[in-house]
Design an enzyme around this catalytic site. Structure first.
Site, PDB file in Angstrom:
ATOM      1  N   LEU A   1       1.434  -1.234   0.046  1.00 63.10           N
ATOM      2  CA  LEU A   1       0.137   0.134  -0.166  1.00 63.10           C
ATOM      3  C   LEU A   1       0.991   1.444   0.193  1.00 63.10           C
ATOM      4  CD1 LEU A   1      -3.167   0.089  -0.073  1.00 63.10           C
ATOM      5  CD2 LEU A   1      -3.251   0.208   2.748  1.00 63.10           C
ATOM      6  N   HIS A   2       0.981   1.840  -1.739  1.00 59.34           N
ATOM      7  CA  HIS A   2       2.382   2.946  -1.101  1.00 59.34           C
ATOM      8  C   HIS A   2       1.993   3.516  -2.396  1.00 59.34           C
ATOM      9  CE1 HIS A   2       5.609   1.454   1.745  1.00 59.34           C
ATOM     10  NE2 HIS A   2       5.043   0.011   1.553  1.00 59.34           N
ATOM     11  N   ALA A   3       2.006   4.429  -2.312  1.00 64.62           N
ATOM     12  CA  ALA A   3       2.160   5.702  -3.624  1.00 64.62           C
ATOM     13  C   ALA A   3       1.026   5.574  -4.139  1.00 64.62           C
ATOM     14  CB  ALA A   3       3.304   5.634  -3.777  1.00 64.62           C
TER      15      ALA A   3
END
Length: 87
Positions: free
Chosen positions: A14-16
């Protein structure tokens, strides 16, 4: 209050970009929504909060909502996570 556990399966976690999709979806609902990883809980409508959890692929998270559309909110966010954020 309604909640569900879900495992983030996509490789980057769950990044950028996936986090942005997650937050946009969370903001569609009136309920207060949180994401919990281990013992840490953050506002699911906050990009910095979600990113601060450092959620990587294979991590189990809890999506929690409290409000008039809590079940719908949790189900929609779990569906988004399960889709690998392609939804």
């Amino acid at each position: 209050m309604f909640f569900k556990d879900v495992t983030v399966e996509n490789q980057v976690g769950l990044h950028a970009r996936p986090a942005t999709f997650f937050i946009q979806k969370a903001n569609e609902f009136k309920s207060s929504i949180w994401v919990e990883k281990e013992e840490r809980r953050v506002n699911a409508k906050s990009l910095l909060g979600v990113l601060s959890l450092g959620i990587v692929g294979g991590t189990s998270i809890k999506v929690i909502a409290d409000g008039p559309d809590e079940e719908e909110a949790v189900e929609a966010l779990v569906k988004l996570v399960n889709s690998g954020f392609s939804d």
